[in-house]
Design an enzyme around this catalytic site. Structure first.
Site, PDB file in Angstrom:
ATOM      1  N   GLY A  99       4.092  -0.987   8.026  1.00 21.03           N
ATOM      2  CA  GLY A  99       5.250  -0.501   8.659  1.00 21.03           C
ATOM      3  C   GLY A  99       4.811   0.778   9.559  1.00 21.03           C
ATOM      4  O   GLY A  99       3.644   0.985  10.056  1.00 21.03           O
ATOM      5  N   ARG A 100       5.584   1.699   9.906  1.00 19.12           N
ATOM      6  CA  ARG A 100       5.703   2.949  10.817  1.00 19.12           C
ATOM      7  C   ARG A 100       4.433   3.627  10.182  1.00 19.12           C
ATOM      8  O   ARG A 100       4.291   4.223   9.325  1.00 19.12           O
ATOM      9  CB  ARG A 100       6.863   3.580  10.415  1.00 19.12           C
ATOM     10  CG  ARG A 100       7.078   4.835  11.428  1.00 19.12           C
ATOM     11  CD  ARG A 100       8.315   5.474  11.174  1.00 19.12           C
ATOM     12  NE  ARG A 100       8.207   6.289  10.005  1.00 19.12           N
ATOM     13  CZ  ARG A 100       9.244   6.033   9.084  1.00 19.12           C
ATOM     14  NH1 ARG A 100      10.271   5.497   9.253  1.00 19.12           N
ATOM     15  NH2 ARG A 100       9.322   6.679   7.965  1.00 19.12           N
ATOM     16  N   ASP A 101       3.505   3.915  11.084  1.00 18.70           N
ATOM     17  CA  ASP A 101       2.602   4.861  11.091  1.00 18.70           C
ATOM     18  C   ASP A 101       1.530   4.583   9.761  1.00 18.70           C
ATOM     19  O   ASP A 101       1.335   5.660   9.165  1.00 18.70           O
ATOM     20  CB  ASP A 101       3.035   6.441  10.932  1.00 18.70           C
ATOM     21  CG  ASP A 101       1.749   7.347  11.267  1.00 18.70           C
ATOM     22  OD1 ASP A 101       0.831   7.008  11.820  1.00 18.70           O
ATOM     23  OD2 ASP A 101       1.980   8.458  10.882  1.00 18.70           O
ATOM     24  N   HIS A 102       1.174   3.384   9.624  1.00 17.47           N
ATOM     25  CA  HIS A 102       0.284   2.832   8.337  1.00 17.47           C
ATOM     26  C   HIS A 102      -1.044   3.635   8.661  1.00 17.47           C
ATOM     27  O   HIS A 102      -1.734   3.578   9.612  1.00 17.47           O
ATOM     28  CB  HIS A 102       0.155   1.403   8.595  1.00 17.47           C
ATOM     29  CG  HIS A 102      -0.521   0.979   7.328  1.00 17.47           C
ATOM     30  ND1 HIS A 102       0.114   0.240   6.083  1.00 17.47           N
ATOM     31  CD2 HIS A 102      -1.883   0.987   7.194  1.00 17.47           C
ATOM     32  CE1 HIS A 102      -0.996   0.088   5.475  1.00 17.47           C
ATOM     33  NE2 HIS A 102      -1.921   0.045   5.865  1.00 17.47           N
ATOM     34  N   ALA A 103      -1.221   4.256   7.428  1.00 14.68           N
ATOM     35  CA  ALA A 103      -2.615   4.809   7.352  1.00 14.68           C
ATOM     36  C   ALA A 103      -2.905   5.926   8.497  1.00 14.68           C
ATOM     37  O   ALA A 103      -3.971   6.291   8.895  1.00 14.68           O
ATOM     38  CB  ALA A 103      -3.847   3.932   7.296  1.00 14.68           C
ATOM     39  N   GLN A 111       1.112  -1.267  -0.171  1.00 17.27           N
ATOM     40  CA  GLN A 111      -0.112   0.064  -0.065  1.00 17.27           C
ATOM     41  C   GLN A 111       1.092   1.296   0.147  1.00 17.27           C
ATOM     42  O   GLN A 111       1.597   1.545   1.034  1.00 17.27           O
ATOM     43  CB  GLN A 111      -1.005   0.021   1.150  1.00 17.27           C
ATOM     44  CG  GLN A 111      -1.399   1.388   1.648  1.00 17.27           C
ATOM     45  CD  GLN A 111      -2.433   1.791   0.417  1.00 17.27           C
ATOM     46  OE1 GLN A 111      -3.253   1.063   0.046  1.00 17.27           O
ATOM     47  NE2 GLN A 111      -2.679   3.186   0.330  1.00 17.27           N
ATOM     48  N   THR A 112       0.828   2.000  -1.124  1.00 18.95           N
ATOM     49  CA  THR A 112       1.754   3.201  -1.163  1.00 18.95           C
ATOM     50  C   THR A 112       0.993   4.154  -2.257  1.00 18.95           C
ATOM     51  O   THR A 112       0.507   3.767  -3.344  1.00 18.95           O
ATOM     52  CB  THR A 112       3.179   3.116  -1.408  1.00 18.95           C
ATOM     53  OG1 THR A 112       3.708   4.301  -1.532  1.00 18.95           O
ATOM     54  CG2 THR A 112       3.284   2.299  -2.784  1.00 18.95           C
ATOM     55  N   ARG A 113       1.015   5.379  -1.997  1.00 16.02           N
ATOM     56  CA  ARG A 113       0.465   6.261  -2.986  1.00 16.02           C
ATOM     57  C   ARG A 113       1.490   7.395  -3.420  1.00 16.02           C
ATOM     58  O   ARG A 113       1.044   8.383  -3.911  1.00 16.02           O
ATOM     59  CB  ARG A 113      -0.904   6.792  -2.550  1.00 16.02           C
ATOM     60  CG  ARG A 113      -2.077   5.984  -1.839  1.00 16.02           C
ATOM     61  CD  ARG A 113      -3.356   6.501  -2.086  1.00 16.02           C
ATOM     62  NE  ARG A 113      -3.632   7.776  -1.359  1.00 16.02           N
ATOM     63  CZ  ARG A 113      -4.880   8.425  -1.045  1.00 16.02           C
ATOM     64  NH1 ARG A 113      -5.739   7.913  -2.022  1.00 16.02           N
ATOM     65  NH2 ARG A 113      -4.808   9.464  -0.576  1.00 16.02           N
ATOM     66  N   ASN A 114       2.659   7.198  -2.936  1.00 15.95           N
ATOM     67  CA  ASN A 114       3.663   8.230  -3.331  1.00 15.95           C
ATOM     68  C   ASN A 114       4.613   7.993  -4.150  1.00 15.95           C
ATOM     69  O   ASN A 114       4.927   6.873  -4.465  1.00 15.95           O
ATOM     70  CB  ASN A 114       4.412   8.440  -1.846  1.00 15.95           C
ATOM     71  CG  ASN A 114       3.732   8.946  -0.629  1.00 15.95           C
ATOM     72  OD1 ASN A 114       2.827   9.675  -0.914  1.00 15.95           O
ATOM     73  ND2 ASN A 114       3.599   8.305   0.501  1.00 15.95           N
TER      74      ASN A 114
END
Length: 210
Positions: free
Chosen positions: A115-119, A22-25
């Site tokens: 991972g870190r701070d997901h969503a 999951q990534t939008r970057n």
């Protein structure tokens, strides 16, 4: 969503283990390190962003797809694909991490990375909160969660690492940040933790990225 499910089920006929990322970057070297980690467990990694209404600063979906399919896919020996899903992002931290895992479980993925701070958003949640909540509820899912602690540059190692994968102290680690990458691109500056080909392409296409 049903079309995405159909594609994943077709891929499961070819690949035993398929991970969802999951990534939008725009992918920086930290994203590439996470993909490397996932490929240690998966035969194929699907870049699987949730695409709902955009917020300011969100990347254009077609440009994001171009980067993964044309720049990164050859780098990973064609073991990644870009298949988004249509749904809303709520930035609800740990509860949304459960929501995301449930969606990927239903879609047919075997693995999902968290991972870190997901969503999360604006540091509202503690960095480990989403991971800890998922670990407490892992038995509700068939999908296997691949946990990581975020990507950093370790000064002692001289390379990008996932936090916890080396023994050096926290002060030796420098965070790899998508926000800093975005700000550098908008200011026509270089960001040290992104590959040159992605950075050059992004600068050339900055007017259509967002």
């Amino acid at each position: 969503i049903l079309e995405t499910k159909r594609k994943i089920l077709q891929l499961r006929n070819v690949y035993k283990n398929i991970g969802a990322f999951q990534t939008r970057n725009i992918p920086h070297l930290g994203h590439e390190k996470i993909i490397e980690m996932m490929l240690d467990h998966c035969d194929l990694v699907v870049i699987n962003p949730i695409l709902g209404p955009k917020k300011p600063g969100d990347l254009n979906t077609e440009r994001l797809k171009f980067i993964y399919e044309n720049i990164l896919k050859p780098r990973f020996n064609n073991r990644i694909l870009f298949i988004p899903i249509r749904a809303n992002m709520f930035y609800a931290g740990p509860r949304e991490a459960i929501h995301h895992a449930s969606i990927r479980d239903w879609l047919g993925f075997s693995h999902f990375s968290v991972g870190r701070d997901h969503a999360g958003s604006d540091n509202f949640y503690r960095p480990e909160e989403a991971k800890n909540t998922l670990k407490e509820n892992q038995n509700f899912f068939k999908i296997k969660i691949l946990y990581h602690n975020g990507a950093y540059f370790c000064n002692s190692c001289g390379k990008i690492i996932l936090k916890g994968n080396c023994n050096h102290k926290y002060f030796e680690l420098k965070e790899v940040s998508g926000s800093k990458l975005r700000n550098c691109l908008m200011s026509n500056k270089n960001y040290e933790f992104v590959s040159k080909d992605i950075q050059d392409w992004s600068k050339e296409n900055i007017k259509t990225l967002y």
